[in-house]
Design an enzyme around this catalytic site. Structure first.
Site, mmCIF file in Angstrom:
data_model
loop_
_atom_site.group_PDB
_atom_site.id
_atom_site.type_symbol
_atom_site.label_atom_id
_atom_site.label_comp_id
_atom_site.label_asym_id
_atom_site.label_seq_id
_atom_site.Cartn_x
_atom_site.Cartn_y
_atom_site.Cartn_z
ATOM 1 N N TYR A 1 -3.806 -16.471 12.545
ATOM 2 C CA TYR A 1 -4.520 -17.399 10.669
ATOM 3 C C TYR A 1 -4.006 -16.638 9.788
ATOM 4 C CZ TYR A 1 -8.924 -17.705 8.170
ATOM 5 O OH TYR A 1 -9.734 -17.773 7.181
ATOM 6 N N VAL B 1 -23.195 -12.340 11.405
ATOM 7 C CA VAL B 1 -23.711 -12.617 11.154
ATOM 8 C C VAL B 1 -24.628 -13.946 12.068
ATOM 9 C CG1 VAL B 1 -25.245 -14.195 9.329
ATOM 10 C CG2 VAL B 1 -23.926 -12.400 8.361
ATOM 11 N N ASN C 1 -24.081 -14.734 14.754
ATOM 12 C CA ASN C 1 -23.843 -13.824 16.166
ATOM 13 C C ASN C 1 -25.460 -13.299 16.338
ATOM 14 O OD1 ASN C 1 -21.863 -14.703 17.607
ATOM 15 N ND2 ASN C 1 -20.583 -12.298 17.123
ATOM 16 N N ASN D 1 -15.946 -12.017 3.251
ATOM 17 C CA ASN D 1 -17.177 -12.690 4.529
ATOM 18 C C ASN D 1 -18.178 -13.465 3.661
ATOM 19 O OD1 ASN D 1 -15.656 -9.721 5.811
ATOM 20 N ND2 ASN D 1 -16.805 -10.925 7.671
ATOM 21 N N TYR E 1 -20.056 -4.538 18.058
ATOM 22 C CA TYR E 1 -18.813 -4.312 18.118
ATOM 23 C C TYR E 1 -18.023 -2.630 18.209
ATOM 24 C CZ TYR E 1 -18.249 -8.719 20.557
ATOM 25 O OH TYR E 1 -19.078 -9.787 21.089
#
Length: 339
Positions: free
Chosen positions: A154, A197, A199, A183, A213
């Site tokens: 990516y 967000v 999640n 984001n 995380y």
């Protein structure tokens, strides 16, 4: 419409989270819109409300391949390229396709813009900065990207796409605009896309453990979808000399732990927080310098995080109440990575 002139616009990736909002905004200003999407990560339900709109058409196709000419209008004024999986879970699922979408897909769309004399906008990404050593990130920063890591399909794909776009511009083959998107969140996100967000919200609504995380000290800057789309449209409409790449995002920086705290304060949930190791090459800090966007486009985000989260939580809540989609988001906890 500028000077009352209706434009014919192609939106590649128009069934996706951001692309569908862009289609709505273009139609609202009177344009005719052709949406091209292979539905790999886009969703037809994002466009369902446009089924009876006479100025909208949908073409299911992959931009890696030659687009079916019979499905396209005789003339295009604008080409938006938002065609690429944009979250780590999605783009790492098929890294070859991700790279080819950014390179071959961008080449095909640039050639289409060239053939029509259309202005072209590439939706690039803050990921081209990698795990940045310059903070906040300015457009003149060349980045710190691991070119062989799991995110390279990516990151490097988008860097190559930018190179192609600017080469077409320098050769006067197409008039190009490049947006580096930070984001972004809002309604129509996929719950299984692995973004922080989506999640946190879906896990909180389900009463599941919320995955953080690392220690949650890594930072992100969250821009609401409608603000971001406004920036894309302003950049596409920019009439002066080549502005170079333009950062679009929210310069308000907060930690992942702070985001989780905000969501937990807005959702009645029994969720607990669990910690997992950071993904490989996950950026520690992310915040755009948007001075160029402010100066050239008169643009800056206007939606507060509270208002944006309220809207996004309401959308996910309604989606998860639909019987056929009651398990929408299940498994996100196990497969999630930060974005």
């Amino acid at each position: 419409m500028k000077n009352g002139k209706v434009k014919h616009v192609l939106v590649a990736g128009g069934a996706g989270f951001l692309g569908s909002h862009l289609c709505d905004a273009l139609l609202a200003q009177g344009d005719h819109v052709v949406c091209v999407d292979n539905l790999q990560t886009g969703q037809s339900r994002n466009l369902r409300h446009l089924e009876n709109e006479p100025r909208f058409s949908f073409v299911e196709a992959d931009v890696i391949d030659r687009l079916p000419a019979r499905a396209l209008p005789r003339h295009l004024d604008r080409v938006f390229n938002l065609a690429c999986a944009a979250s780590p879970v999605q783009y790492q699922a098929d890294p070859e396709h991700t790279m080819l979408t950014s390179v071959m897909g961008t080449r095909n769309l640039l050639r289409l813009a060239e053939a029509h004399g259309a202005r072209f906008l590439l939706a690039s990404t803050s990921e081209i900065y990698g795990d940045p050593e310059v903070h906040p990130q300015v457009e003149t920063y060349w980045g710190n990207v691991n070119s062989t890591g799991p995110r390279a399909c990516y990151d490097e794909g988008k860097r190559a796409a930018e190179a192609l776009a600017f080469d077409f511009d320098r050769a006067h083959r197409a008039e190009v605009r490049v947006a580096r998107i930070f984001n972004t969140y809002g309604p129509r996100m996929r719950a299984d896309d692995g973004r922080v967000v989506s999640n946190v919200i879906t896990q909180a609504l389900e009463g599941a453990d919320i995955t953080v995380y690392g220690d949650g000290s890594q930072t992100r800057s969250f821009c609401y979808a409608h603000d971001l789309v406004d920036g894309l449209m302003r950049l596409m409409a920019y009439e002066r000399d080549q502005p170079g790449a333009v950062n679009l995002g929210n310069p308000t920086e907060l930690t992942v732990a702070e985001l989780v705290e905000r969501v937990l304060g807005m959702v009645d949930t029994r969720s607990s927080i669990i910690h997992q190791p950071l993904p490989v090459d996950d950026p520690r800090r992310r915040r755009p310098d948007i001075s160029r966007a402010r100066e050239l486009l008169g643009w800056q985000p206007r939606t507060t995080l509270v208002a944006g989260l309220q809207s996004t939580i309401a959308w996910f809540s309604e989606l998860m109440r639909q019987p056929a989609l009651s398990s929408y988001g299940a498994g996100a906890e196990a497969s999630a990575t930060l974005r």
